[in-house]
Design an enzyme around this catalytic site. Sequence first.
Site, mmCIF file in Angstrom:
data_model
loop_
_atom_site.group_PDB
_atom_site.id
_atom_site.type_symbol
_atom_site.label_atom_id
_atom_site.label_comp_id
_atom_site.label_asym_id
_atom_site.label_seq_id
_atom_site.Cartn_x
_atom_site.Cartn_y
_atom_site.Cartn_z
ATOM 1 N N HIS A 290 1.311 10.649 10.322
ATOM 2 C CA HIS A 290 1.264 10.272 8.905
ATOM 3 C C HIS A 290 0.587 8.911 8.720
ATOM 4 O O HIS A 290 1.222 7.875 8.896
ATOM 5 C CB HIS A 290 2.678 10.244 8.320
ATOM 6 C CG HIS A 290 3.255 11.612 8.156
ATOM 7 N ND1 HIS A 290 3.006 12.392 7.054
ATOM 8 C CD2 HIS A 290 4.006 12.354 8.987
ATOM 9 C CE1 HIS A 290 3.610 13.565 7.200
ATOM 10 N NE2 HIS A 290 4.217 13.569 8.365
ATOM 11 N N CYS B 131 -0.619 16.511 8.812
ATOM 12 C CA CYS B 131 0.576 17.238 9.228
ATOM 13 C C CYS B 131 0.501 18.715 8.803
ATOM 14 O O CYS B 131 -0.370 19.434 9.278
ATOM 15 C CB CYS B 131 1.815 16.530 8.687
ATOM 16 S SG CYS B 131 3.295 17.007 9.558
ATOM 17 N N TYR B 132 1.338 19.163 7.886
ATOM 18 C CA TYR B 132 1.220 20.560 7.451
ATOM 19 C C TYR B 132 -0.184 20.854 6.917
ATOM 20 O O TYR B 132 -0.713 21.953 7.107
ATOM 21 C CB TYR B 132 2.268 20.885 6.376
ATOM 22 C CG TYR B 132 2.253 22.353 5.968
ATOM 23 C CD1 TYR B 132 2.775 23.324 6.810
ATOM 24 C CD2 TYR B 132 1.684 22.759 4.756
ATOM 25 C CE1 TYR B 132 2.741 24.669 6.460
ATOM 26 C CE2 TYR B 132 1.653 24.097 4.402
ATOM 27 C CZ TYR B 132 2.185 25.053 5.255
ATOM 28 O OH TYR B 132 2.145 26.375 4.909
ATOM 29 N N LYS C 253 3.197 1.942 -10.377
ATOM 30 C CA LYS C 253 3.792 0.693 -10.868
ATOM 31 C C LYS C 253 2.976 -0.552 -10.461
ATOM 32 O O LYS C 253 2.753 -1.434 -11.288
ATOM 33 C CB LYS C 253 5.214 0.563 -10.305
ATOM 34 C CG LYS C 253 6.044 -0.489 -11.000
ATOM 35 C CD LYS C 253 6.555 0.019 -12.322
ATOM 36 C CE LYS C 253 7.409 -0.999 -13.036
ATOM 37 N NZ LYS C 253 8.058 -0.425 -14.213
ATOM 38 N N ASP D 269 6.649 -1.764 -18.424
ATOM 39 C CA ASP D 269 5.799 -0.647 -18.836
ATOM 40 C C ASP D 269 5.481 -0.672 -20.331
ATOM 41 O O ASP D 269 4.338 -0.497 -20.728
ATOM 42 C CB ASP D 269 6.449 0.694 -18.460
ATOM 43 C CG ASP D 269 6.647 0.816 -16.955
ATOM 44 O OD1 ASP D 269 6.017 0.035 -16.213
ATOM 45 O OD2 ASP D 269 7.433 1.673 -16.522
ATOM 46 N N GLU E 29 -0.174 7.571 6.010
ATOM 47 C CA GLU E 29 0.201 6.962 4.729
ATOM 48 C C GLU E 29 1.446 6.088 4.804
ATOM 49 O O GLU E 29 1.721 5.327 3.885
ATOM 50 C CB GLU E 29 0.383 8.054 3.664
ATOM 51 C CG GLU E 29 1.584 8.984 3.856
ATOM 52 C CD GLU E 29 1.315 10.149 4.808
ATOM 53 O OE1 GLU E 29 0.385 10.036 5.625
ATOM 54 O OE2 GLU E 29 2.047 11.152 4.749
ATOM 55 N N GLY F 282 4.086 18.975 4.508
ATOM 56 C CA GLY F 282 5.019 19.834 3.782
ATOM 57 C C GLY F 282 6.013 20.424 4.759
ATOM 58 O O GLY F 282 5.796 20.390 5.967
#
Length: 519
Positions: free
Chosen positions: A166, A81-82, A366, A224, A168, A54
Amino acid sequence: MTDSIAILDFGSQYTQLIARRIREVQVYCEIFPWDATAEQVLALQPRGFILSGGPASVYEPDAPFLPGYVLNSGLPVLGICYGMQVLTHALGGRVAASQEREYGHALLQTSLENPLLPAGSQQVWMSHGDRIEAPPPGFQPLASSQNSPIAAMGDLSRNYYGVQFHPEVHHTPQGIEILRRFAWDICQAKPEWTPESIIQQTVARIRQQVGGERVLSAVSGGVDSSVATAMVQRAVGDQLVAVFVDTGLLRLGEAAQVRRALQNNLGVELVVVDAVDQFMTALRGVTEPETKRRIIGELFIRIFERQARHLGKPRYLVQGTIYPDVVESSAPDRAQAQRIKSHHNVGGLPERMEFELVEPLRYLFKDEVRAVGEALGLPAGLVWRQPFPGPGLAVRCLGEVTPERLERLRLADAILTEELSAAGLLRMGRRGEELHGTAQAFAVLLPVRSVGVMGDKRTYQEAIALRAVTTEDFMTADWARLPHDLLARLASRIVNEVQGINRVVYDITSKPPGTIEWE
Ligand code: XMP
């Protein structure tokens, strides 16, 4: 219920990416605003918590903090991180405010054997200002980088971990392995989140929601709405009726493909409304982009409402809302995230008609929607389809939309799709850090005539612009570096095979400043 992990969102640009990675290792997870109530979060019965990054600094007044229930739960925690900084702050360690951001690649060296990080050194992605000066009591440094002496820390007995980098993002190649270890080994979450289990759970949820009532679905031709319809069909079979309004604005063969897939293959009761003439009449003489969009949206709603009444107005309406929309709209304090999102929705249906909504894809990303679509028996060609705007080809047919011009556009577009598919470029992938292929590629018909020569004859005809982009989020995009010989083949085929076109140009504008669509 499948095992799961709760992700607390402290406003990082990457929070959804954390969730996608955890889902990739087949563990269910949900994102909650950091200040969600304990009841909301604990209702998930998570096996552990991930605290996102963040933009704040823990010593700022009103900085987001670690809610008490996280530590009280006794469950494993991974702060990123944050998230690492709030964990440190909450447990009595020291965070050093820093004026300088560390941003970019770094080499991480694991210094202590631990269940989270692979041994040795690895590339990681850093993006932080503050850093850990003293870990909380009970924690040990686990890894360092050149600029972060404590780039990872852990209290192995309580299963608390923090990483400054990070895991991710793609720039941390072993990040997925780190998240997998956290989910599988440390949280002991079983990898049960597969297309089959998703279908099973969603089917149960839909059956419970709608009971014996009838359900209506609006099929647009997109991924979708098709997958949502197929899912509801699996759940409640002939209580479902789907309406497909053929506007005449889809790509070549798409309307037929949707019909085949839903009606013939899955046995969905599909009402096809042939509204091609109505749309052509309504669009006659219209050239202004926003006017086109408004006319199409309104006419669509009118036709759909009439059909719904005709069908006795079922109580429930299927909507293809997917998880990123849900997260975006429920985030508490978007000022924290500094996110910029332009959203286009074919709006208006549910509000005006007072349906109760059935949202089978509400918790899916998705990629998961596509995988589930295939598992439900929809053809790969449909579920891997690229995004397509609600107003369809009308916003790619610049100037007036007429049947002749649409036909021209449709043929040029089909040639583009065919060639990209043959070259293996119709989907987007990754080669190392490079995006490869196309996230979206289409033809645009320009209302511009230019002079050419064909055989010995002078021509004075319209031009086709080709647009092909790479992007992961559609908020920014770059033009795809298509091979020159492919572009040459496209130009030659389009000019030769499409009557009324004598020139082809390639759009090399990125977004921003351009948008992906031309209108
Ligand atoms: P732009 O043109 O804004 O498009 O860069 C970003 C993405 O949104 C799609 N798009 C739409 N999708 N209804 C939709 O459902 C619309 O009216 C609409 N307009 C644009 C566009 O194709 C791209 O993927």
